[in-house]
Design a protein around this motif. Sequence first.
Motif: not given
Length: 96
Positions: A77, A86, A89
């Motif tokens: 990620y 994040p 991903e």
Amino acid sequence: MYRDEETGSEVRLDSEGTFSATDVSMGEGSGPADFSGRWEFHDSQTSSDFVYLSVEDGGLGKIGGVQLYTKGEGTVYFQFDPDGPPTLELDRADAP
């Protein structure tokens, strides 16, 4: 190869130490970008392991490189805001 099926983003890490990324959004307000260069794995004893992507030929404007973090087996990620979740991903996928 790592891919996000929803966005179509892909990152390919070749065994020779080169990479290519397609349709990767660098955060809010930026459109998807394609960039390439060299990669190097960093095994961190104090934080998350990551792959440093050295971007060549100004593929991201003034950004010279980005970190691609590992998350378990088969997932990587991007986290462009160090205090945020994040940003994107990607899961391991078979190359076409």
